[in-house]
Scaffold this motif. Structure first.
Motif, PDB file in Angstrom:
ATOM      1  N   SER A 155       0.837  -1.209   0.000  1.00  0.00           N
ATOM      2  CA  SER A 155       0.000   0.000   0.000  1.00  0.00           C
ATOM      3  C   SER A 155       0.873   1.261   0.000  1.00  0.00           C
ATOM      4  N   THR A 213      -4.509  -2.469   9.505  1.00  0.00           N
ATOM      5  CA  THR A 213      -3.070  -2.465   9.794  1.00  0.00           C
ATOM      6  C   THR A 213      -2.762  -1.530  10.966  1.00  0.00           C
ATOM      7  N   GLU A 273       8.829 -11.727  -0.908  1.00  0.00           N
ATOM      8  CA  GLU A 273       7.805 -12.199   0.026  1.00  0.00           C
ATOM      9  C   GLU A 273       7.391 -13.650  -0.244  1.00  0.00           C
ATOM     10  N   SER A 317      -6.626  -3.772   3.958  1.00  0.00           N
ATOM     11  CA  SER A 317      -7.434  -4.392   5.014  1.00  0.00           C
ATOM     12  C   SER A 317      -8.204  -3.385   5.854  1.00  0.00           C
TER      13      SER A 317
HETATM   14  O1  M6R Z   1      -3.855  -4.080   4.608  1.00  0.00           O
HETATM   15  P1  M6R Z   1      -2.762  -3.103   4.251  1.00  0.00           P
HETATM   16  O2  M6R Z   1      -2.845  -2.635   2.848  1.00  0.00           O
HETATM   17  O3  M6R Z   1      -2.678  -1.970   5.229  1.00  0.00           O
HETATM   18  O4  M6R Z   1      -1.424  -3.962   4.402  1.00  0.00           O
HETATM   19  C1  M6R Z   1      -0.159  -3.344   4.276  1.00  0.00           C
HETATM   20  C2  M6R Z   1       0.946  -4.385   4.152  1.00  0.00           C
HETATM   21  O5  M6R Z   1       1.007  -5.198   5.309  1.00  0.00           O
HETATM   22  C3  M6R Z   1       0.751  -5.287   2.933  1.00  0.00           C
HETATM   23  O6  M6R Z   1       0.629  -4.544   1.753  1.00  0.00           O
HETATM   24  C4  M6R Z   1       1.927  -6.269   2.777  1.00  0.00           C
HETATM   25  O7  M6R Z   1       3.102  -5.576   2.461  1.00  0.00           O
HETATM   26  C5  M6R Z   1       1.591  -7.311   1.700  1.00  0.00           C
HETATM   27  N1  M6R Z   1       1.711  -8.636   2.225  1.00  0.00           N
HETATM   28  C6  M6R Z   1       2.447  -7.223   0.483  1.00  0.00           C
HETATM   29  O8  M6R Z   1       2.117  -8.179  -0.469  1.00  0.00           O
END
Ligand code: M6R
Length: 362
Positions: free
Chosen positions: A60, A109, A245, A106
Protein backbone atom coordinates in the motif's frame (compact mmCIF):
# COMPACT_ATOMS: atom_id res chain seq x y z
CA UNK A 1 -12.43 -21.70 -3.41
CA UNK A 2 -9.55 -21.33 -5.81
CA UNK A 3 -11.74 -21.86 -8.87
CA UNK A 4 -9.33 -24.23 -10.56
CA UNK A 5 -6.17 -22.22 -9.75
CA UNK A 6 -3.34 -23.81 -7.73
CA UNK A 7 -3.13 -20.79 -5.44
CA UNK A 8 -5.29 -17.85 -4.41
CA UNK A 9 -2.51 -15.54 -5.55
CA UNK A 10 -2.79 -16.92 -9.08
CA UNK A 11 -6.57 -16.60 -9.00
CA UNK A 12 -6.33 -13.03 -7.73
CA UNK A 13 -3.77 -12.04 -10.37
CA UNK A 14 -6.22 -13.29 -12.98
CA UNK A 15 -9.14 -11.49 -11.36
CA UNK A 16 -7.54 -8.11 -11.97
CA UNK A 17 -9.46 -7.13 -15.10
CA UNK A 18 -12.72 -7.79 -13.23
CA UNK A 19 -11.52 -6.07 -10.07
CA UNK A 20 -10.54 -3.01 -12.11
CA UNK A 21 -13.91 -2.87 -13.86
CA UNK A 22 -15.54 -2.84 -10.43
CA UNK A 23 -13.22 -0.08 -9.22
CA UNK A 24 -14.03 2.07 -12.26
CA UNK A 25 -17.69 1.27 -12.76
CA UNK A 26 -20.01 4.25 -12.23
CA UNK A 27 -17.06 6.51 -11.41
CA UNK A 28 -16.41 8.07 -14.80
CA UNK A 29 -18.37 11.13 -15.88
CA UNK A 30 -17.57 11.47 -19.57
CA UNK A 31 -19.46 14.70 -20.14
CA UNK A 32 -17.63 16.51 -17.38
CA UNK A 33 -14.26 14.83 -18.06
CA UNK A 34 -14.27 14.05 -14.37
CA UNK A 35 -14.37 11.22 -11.90
CA UNK A 36 -17.53 10.92 -9.82
CA UNK A 37 -16.54 9.53 -6.47
CA UNK A 38 -19.23 10.57 -3.98
CA UNK A 39 -16.63 12.02 -1.68
CA UNK A 40 -18.04 13.47 1.53
CA UNK A 41 -15.04 15.71 2.20
CA UNK A 42 -15.96 19.32 1.60
CA UNK A 43 -15.09 20.56 -1.92
CA UNK A 44 -14.10 23.94 -0.47
CA UNK A 45 -11.58 22.19 1.79
CA UNK A 46 -10.19 20.09 -1.07
CA UNK A 47 -9.77 23.27 -3.11
CA UNK A 48 -7.68 24.99 -0.48
CA UNK A 49 -5.46 22.22 0.90
CA UNK A 50 -1.80 22.79 0.15
CA UNK A 51 -0.41 19.44 1.13
CA UNK A 52 -1.34 15.76 1.10
CA UNK A 53 0.29 13.24 3.42
CA UNK A 54 -0.02 9.58 2.52
CA UNK A 55 0.68 6.99 5.24
CA UNK A 56 0.78 3.29 4.40
CA UNK A 57 2.77 0.06 4.73
CA UNK A 58 4.21 -2.49 2.32
CA UNK A 59 2.43 -2.75 -0.99
CA UNK A 60 0.00 0.00 0.00
CA UNK A 61 3.00 2.29 0.57
CA UNK A 62 4.09 1.58 -3.01
CA UNK A 63 0.57 2.48 -4.20
CA UNK A 64 1.01 5.73 -2.25
CA UNK A 65 4.33 6.43 -3.99
CA UNK A 66 2.67 5.85 -7.37
CA UNK A 67 -0.13 8.22 -6.33
CA UNK A 68 2.42 10.94 -5.51
CA UNK A 69 3.86 10.64 -9.03
CA UNK A 70 0.33 11.01 -10.43
CA UNK A 71 -0.98 13.75 -8.16
CA UNK A 72 1.96 16.18 -7.97
CA UNK A 73 2.12 17.04 -11.69
CA UNK A 74 -1.64 16.81 -12.28
CA UNK A 75 -2.88 18.67 -9.24
CA UNK A 76 0.07 20.93 -8.47
CA UNK A 77 0.08 20.07 -4.80
CA UNK A 78 2.89 18.60 -2.79
CA UNK A 79 2.44 15.02 -1.64
CA UNK A 80 4.49 13.51 1.15
CA UNK A 81 4.45 9.72 1.36
CA UNK A 82 5.53 8.10 4.60
CA UNK A 83 5.75 4.55 5.84
CA UNK A 84 2.95 4.59 8.40
CA UNK A 85 5.29 3.37 11.16
CA UNK A 86 7.50 6.44 10.54
CA UNK A 87 4.76 9.02 10.16
CA UNK A 88 5.18 11.99 12.50
CA UNK A 89 3.48 15.36 12.67
CA UNK A 90 5.69 18.19 13.84
CA UNK A 91 4.65 21.16 15.94
CA UNK A 92 3.94 24.15 13.79
CA UNK A 93 2.80 22.08 10.82
CA UNK A 94 -0.06 23.72 9.02
CA UNK A 95 -2.65 21.14 9.99
CA UNK A 96 -5.70 23.02 8.67
CA UNK A 97 -4.62 22.76 5.05
CA UNK A 98 -3.40 19.17 5.01
CA UNK A 99 -5.28 16.05 3.98
CA UNK A 100 -3.92 12.80 5.42
CA UNK A 101 -4.63 9.71 3.34
CA UNK A 102 -4.29 6.18 4.71
CA UNK A 103 -3.87 3.62 1.94
CA UNK A 104 -4.71 0.21 3.35
CA UNK A 105 -6.23 -2.86 1.75
CA UNK A 106 -7.43 -4.39 5.01
CA UNK A 107 -8.23 -1.22 6.92
CA UNK A 108 -6.83 -3.04 9.97
CA UNK A 109 -3.07 -2.47 9.79
CA UNK A 110 -1.93 -1.33 13.24
CA UNK A 111 0.87 0.94 11.98
CA UNK A 112 -1.51 2.72 9.60
CA UNK A 113 -4.23 3.03 12.23
CA UNK A 114 -1.84 4.62 14.68
CA UNK A 115 -0.57 7.06 12.01
CA UNK A 116 -4.19 8.09 11.41
CA UNK A 117 -4.70 8.56 15.15
CA UNK A 118 -1.63 10.80 15.35
CA UNK A 119 -2.92 12.84 12.41
CA UNK A 120 -6.36 13.23 13.99
CA UNK A 121 -4.83 14.22 17.31
CA UNK A 122 -3.10 17.12 15.55
CA UNK A 123 -6.39 18.22 14.02
CA UNK A 124 -5.87 17.02 10.47
CA UNK A 125 -8.59 15.78 8.14
CA UNK A 126 -8.22 12.08 7.37
CA UNK A 127 -9.23 9.93 4.43
CA UNK A 128 -8.86 6.19 3.76
CA UNK A 129 -8.41 4.38 0.46
CA UNK A 130 -9.34 0.82 1.32
CA UNK A 131 -10.88 -2.44 0.21
CA UNK A 132 -12.74 -3.18 3.41
CA UNK A 133 -16.08 -1.62 4.21
CA UNK A 134 -16.65 -1.37 7.97
CA UNK A 135 -12.94 -1.90 8.84
CA UNK A 136 -11.44 -0.20 11.90
CA UNK A 137 -9.71 2.52 9.89
CA UNK A 138 -12.90 3.41 7.97
CA UNK A 139 -14.64 3.97 11.30
CA UNK A 140 -11.97 6.43 12.43
CA UNK A 141 -11.35 8.56 9.33
CA UNK A 142 -13.44 11.48 8.10
CA UNK A 143 -14.20 9.76 4.79
CA UNK A 144 -13.25 6.68 2.74
CA UNK A 145 -12.87 5.73 -0.89
CA UNK A 146 -13.44 2.02 -1.52
CA UNK A 147 -11.37 0.24 -4.12
CA UNK A 148 -13.95 -2.54 -4.66
CA UNK A 149 -11.38 -5.23 -5.52
CA UNK A 150 -13.33 -8.03 -3.81
CA UNK A 151 -11.80 -10.23 -1.09
CA UNK A 152 -8.08 -10.95 -1.35
CA UNK A 153 -6.97 -14.17 0.39
CA UNK A 154 -3.33 -14.57 -0.69
CA UNK A 155 -0.89 -12.86 1.68
CA UNK A 156 0.73 -11.20 -1.33
CA UNK A 157 -1.31 -8.14 -2.32
CA UNK A 158 -1.93 -8.19 -6.08
CA UNK A 159 -5.35 -7.09 -7.26
CA UNK A 160 -5.66 -4.66 -4.38
CA UNK A 161 -2.47 -2.86 -5.49
CA UNK A 162 -3.76 -2.16 -9.01
CA UNK A 163 -7.15 -1.20 -7.63
CA UNK A 164 -5.61 1.17 -5.06
CA UNK A 165 -3.58 2.96 -7.73
CA UNK A 166 -6.66 3.13 -9.96
CA UNK A 167 -8.82 4.61 -7.19
CA UNK A 168 -6.04 7.12 -6.45
CA UNK A 169 -5.81 8.00 -10.17
CA UNK A 170 -9.56 8.73 -10.11
CA UNK A 171 -9.04 10.81 -6.98
CA UNK A 172 -6.18 12.72 -8.67
CA UNK A 173 -8.48 13.48 -11.59
CA UNK A 174 -11.22 14.65 -9.26
CA UNK A 175 -8.83 16.94 -7.35
CA UNK A 176 -7.33 18.35 -10.55
CA UNK A 177 -10.75 19.13 -12.04
CA UNK A 178 -11.91 20.68 -8.77
CA UNK A 179 -8.82 22.86 -8.46
CA UNK A 180 -8.72 23.78 -12.15
CA UNK A 181 -5.31 22.25 -12.86
CA UNK A 182 -6.83 19.72 -15.28
CA UNK A 183 -9.10 20.78 -18.14
CA UNK A 184 -12.17 18.75 -19.11
CA UNK A 185 -10.24 17.45 -22.16
CA UNK A 186 -7.25 16.39 -20.09
CA UNK A 187 -9.59 14.79 -17.57
CA UNK A 188 -11.26 12.85 -20.38
CA UNK A 189 -7.84 11.63 -21.62
CA UNK A 190 -6.83 10.37 -18.17
CA UNK A 191 -10.19 8.68 -17.72
CA UNK A 192 -9.85 7.04 -21.11
CA UNK A 193 -6.51 5.50 -20.00
CA UNK A 194 -8.17 4.33 -16.79
CA UNK A 195 -10.93 2.73 -18.82
CA UNK A 196 -8.36 0.88 -20.96
CA UNK A 197 -6.69 -0.64 -17.91
CA UNK A 198 -8.72 -3.88 -17.66
CA UNK A 199 -8.01 -4.86 -21.26
CA UNK A 200 -4.33 -3.82 -21.01
CA UNK A 201 -3.97 -6.02 -17.92
CA UNK A 202 -5.72 -8.85 -19.78
CA UNK A 203 -3.16 -8.53 -22.58
CA UNK A 204 -0.39 -9.20 -20.04
CA UNK A 205 -2.26 -12.17 -18.54
CA UNK A 206 -2.48 -13.60 -22.05
CA UNK A 207 1.36 -13.62 -22.17
CA UNK A 208 1.69 -15.76 -19.06
CA UNK A 209 3.42 -18.63 -20.88
CA UNK A 210 6.36 -16.41 -21.90
CA UNK A 211 6.68 -15.00 -18.39
CA UNK A 212 6.55 -18.49 -16.87
CA UNK A 213 9.40 -19.60 -19.14
CA UNK A 214 11.53 -16.64 -18.04
CA UNK A 215 10.77 -17.39 -14.40
CA UNK A 216 11.83 -21.02 -14.86
CA UNK A 217 15.02 -19.96 -16.62
CA UNK A 218 16.10 -17.62 -13.81
CA UNK A 219 14.55 -19.16 -10.69
CA UNK A 220 17.92 -20.22 -9.27
CA UNK A 221 19.53 -16.80 -9.57
CA UNK A 222 21.58 -15.37 -6.71
CA UNK A 223 19.48 -12.21 -6.47
CA UNK A 224 17.05 -10.16 -8.55
CA UNK A 225 17.13 -6.42 -9.10
CA UNK A 226 14.30 -4.25 -10.36
CA UNK A 227 14.97 -0.76 -11.70
CA UNK A 228 12.70 2.03 -12.87
CA UNK A 229 12.31 5.79 -12.69
CA UNK A 230 9.41 8.17 -12.24
CA UNK A 231 6.14 6.31 -12.23
CA UNK A 232 8.01 3.02 -12.57
CA UNK A 233 10.17 3.47 -9.49
CA UNK A 234 7.42 2.52 -7.01
CA UNK A 235 6.60 -0.42 -9.26
CA UNK A 236 10.25 -1.55 -9.10
CA UNK A 237 9.97 -1.51 -5.29
CA UNK A 238 6.65 -3.35 -5.41
CA UNK A 239 7.92 -6.03 -7.80
CA UNK A 240 10.90 -6.71 -5.55
CA UNK A 241 8.68 -6.94 -2.46
CA UNK A 242 6.36 -9.39 -4.23
CA UNK A 243 9.22 -11.64 -5.30
CA UNK A 244 11.02 -11.69 -1.94
CA UNK A 245 7.81 -12.20 0.03
CA UNK A 246 6.68 -15.33 -1.78
CA UNK A 247 9.94 -16.87 -3.09
CA UNK A 248 12.34 -15.87 -0.24
CA UNK A 249 14.83 -14.94 -2.95
CA UNK A 250 16.91 -11.83 -2.44
CA UNK A 251 15.20 -9.13 -4.46
CA UNK A 252 15.63 -5.36 -4.38
CA UNK A 253 14.08 -2.46 -6.21
CA UNK A 254 16.06 0.69 -7.00
CA UNK A 255 15.56 3.99 -8.71
CA UNK A 256 17.38 3.29 -11.98
CA UNK A 257 19.70 6.26 -11.47
CA UNK A 258 20.82 5.01 -8.06
CA UNK A 259 22.42 1.82 -9.35
CA UNK A 260 25.77 3.48 -9.95
CA UNK A 261 25.74 4.93 -6.44
CA UNK A 262 26.23 1.53 -4.81
CA UNK A 263 24.00 -1.37 -5.83
CA UNK A 264 25.99 -1.87 -9.05
CA UNK A 265 28.64 -3.55 -6.91
CA UNK A 266 26.25 -6.48 -6.45
CA UNK A 267 25.55 -7.00 -10.13
CA UNK A 268 26.98 -10.17 -11.68
CA UNK A 269 26.00 -12.65 -14.37
CA UNK A 270 23.88 -14.36 -11.70
CA UNK A 271 21.70 -11.35 -10.95
CA UNK A 272 18.94 -10.76 -13.47
CA UNK A 273 17.93 -7.12 -13.73
CA UNK A 274 14.31 -6.37 -14.56
CA UNK A 275 14.14 -2.90 -16.07
CA UNK A 276 11.11 -0.70 -16.74
CA UNK A 277 11.59 0.91 -20.13
CA UNK A 278 7.98 2.07 -20.54
CA UNK A 279 7.38 5.21 -22.54
CA UNK A 280 6.05 7.03 -19.48
CA UNK A 281 9.06 6.05 -17.37
CA UNK A 282 11.93 7.95 -19.06
CA UNK A 283 13.18 4.95 -21.06
CA UNK A 284 16.20 6.77 -22.59
CA UNK A 285 17.82 7.39 -19.25
CA UNK A 286 16.97 3.93 -17.96
CA UNK A 287 18.50 2.45 -21.11
CA UNK A 288 21.84 3.92 -20.10
CA UNK A 289 21.52 2.25 -16.71
CA UNK A 290 20.66 -1.02 -18.42
CA UNK A 291 23.87 -0.77 -20.45
CA UNK A 292 25.85 -0.37 -17.22
CA UNK A 293 24.49 -3.67 -15.87
CA UNK A 294 24.75 -5.49 -19.19
CA UNK A 295 28.43 -4.70 -19.43
CA UNK A 296 28.81 -6.53 -16.09
CA UNK A 297 27.19 -9.58 -17.64
CA UNK A 298 23.80 -9.34 -15.95
CA UNK A 299 20.90 -10.76 -17.97
CA UNK A 300 18.41 -7.94 -18.53
CA UNK A 301 14.69 -8.47 -18.84
CA UNK A 302 13.21 -5.26 -20.21
CA UNK A 303 9.57 -4.30 -19.76
CA UNK A 304 8.97 -2.14 -22.77
CA UNK A 305 6.18 -0.41 -24.61
CA UNK A 306 4.75 -2.69 -27.25
CA UNK A 307 6.68 -2.33 -30.50
CA UNK A 308 9.71 -0.51 -29.04
CA UNK A 309 13.10 -1.84 -30.16
CA UNK A 310 14.88 -3.02 -27.03
CA UNK A 311 17.22 -5.43 -28.79
CA UNK A 312 19.98 -4.60 -26.30
CA UNK A 313 17.97 -6.42 -23.60
CA UNK A 314 18.42 -10.17 -23.35
CA UNK A 315 14.63 -10.57 -23.12
CA UNK A 316 11.71 -8.20 -23.47
CA UNK A 317 8.17 -8.35 -22.20
CA UNK A 318 5.87 -6.14 -24.28
CA UNK A 319 3.59 -3.82 -22.34
CA UNK A 320 0.59 -2.14 -24.03
CA UNK A 321 0.98 1.63 -24.30
CA UNK A 322 -1.07 3.31 -21.60
CA UNK A 323 0.37 6.69 -20.63
CA UNK A 324 0.77 7.21 -16.90
CA UNK A 325 -0.74 3.84 -16.14
CA UNK A 326 1.69 1.81 -18.23
CA UNK A 327 4.00 0.96 -15.30
CA UNK A 328 0.96 -0.30 -13.41
CA UNK A 329 0.27 -2.72 -16.26
CA UNK A 330 3.94 -3.75 -16.32
CA UNK A 331 3.61 -4.59 -12.64
CA UNK A 332 1.15 -7.36 -13.54
CA UNK A 333 3.84 -9.06 -15.65
CA UNK A 334 6.11 -9.05 -12.60
CA UNK A 335 3.38 -10.39 -10.32
CA UNK A 336 3.28 -13.37 -12.68
CA UNK A 337 7.09 -13.53 -12.70
CA UNK A 338 7.19 -13.59 -8.88
CA UNK A 339 4.46 -16.21 -8.77
CA UNK A 340 6.21 -18.55 -11.20
CA UNK A 341 9.65 -18.16 -9.59
CA UNK A 342 8.10 -19.05 -6.21
CA UNK A 343 6.18 -21.93 -7.74
CA UNK A 344 9.36 -23.31 -9.35
CA UNK A 345 10.92 -23.20 -5.90
CA UNK A 346 7.95 -25.01 -4.35
CA UNK A 347 7.14 -22.24 -1.86
CA UNK A 348 3.83 -22.04 0.07
CA UNK A 349 2.76 -19.09 -2.04
CA UNK A 350 -0.47 -18.11 -0.31
CA UNK A 351 1.01 -18.26 3.20
CA UNK A 352 4.68 -17.33 3.19
CA UNK A 353 6.60 -18.06 6.39
CA UNK A 354 6.51 -15.38 9.12
CA UNK A 355 3.86 -13.26 7.37
CA UNK A 356 0.17 -12.58 8.03
CA UNK A 357 -2.43 -11.16 5.67
CA UNK A 358 -3.15 -8.30 7.94
CA UNK A 359 -0.61 -7.02 10.41
CA UNK A 360 -2.57 -5.93 13.45
CA UNK A 361 0.42 -5.46 15.76
CA UNK A 362 2.48 -2.29 15.75
O1 M6R B 1 -3.85 -4.08 4.61
P1 M6R B 1 -2.76 -3.10 4.25
O2 M6R B 1 -2.84 -2.63 2.85
O3 M6R B 1 -2.68 -1.97 5.23
O4 M6R B 1 -1.42 -3.96 4.40
C1 M6R B 1 -0.16 -3.34 4.28
C2 M6R B 1 0.95 -4.38 4.15
O5 M6R B 1 1.01 -5.20 5.31
C3 M6R B 1 0.75 -5.29 2.93
O6 M6R B 1 0.63 -4.54 1.75
C4 M6R B 1 1.93 -6.27 2.78
O7 M6R B 1 3.10 -5.58 2.46
C5 M6R B 1 1.59 -7.31 1.70
N1 M6R B 1 1.71 -8.64 2.23
C6 M6R B 1 2.45 -7.22 0.48
O8 M6R B 1 2.12 -8.18 -0.47
Amino acid sequence: GKAGHDHYMHKEIHEQPTALRQAISGRVDDLAGNASLNIDLDDGFLQTIDEIHIAACGTSYHAGLYAKELIEPLVDISVRVDLASEYEVYDGHNTQDTLVVAVTQSGETADTLSAIRRAKASGMTTFAVTNTVGSTITREVDDSLFIKAGPEIGVAATKTFVSQVTALALFATYLGRLRGTISADEGADILEDIRQLPSAVQAILDEEAQIRRLAAQYSDSKAFFFIGRGLAQPVALESALKLKEISYAHAEGFAAGELKHGPLALVTENTPVLAFLNQSAAPEETRNNVKEVESRGAPVIGLATDGADESFCKHTIDIPELGRLEPLVANVALQLFAYHVANEMGRPIDKPRNLAKSVTVG
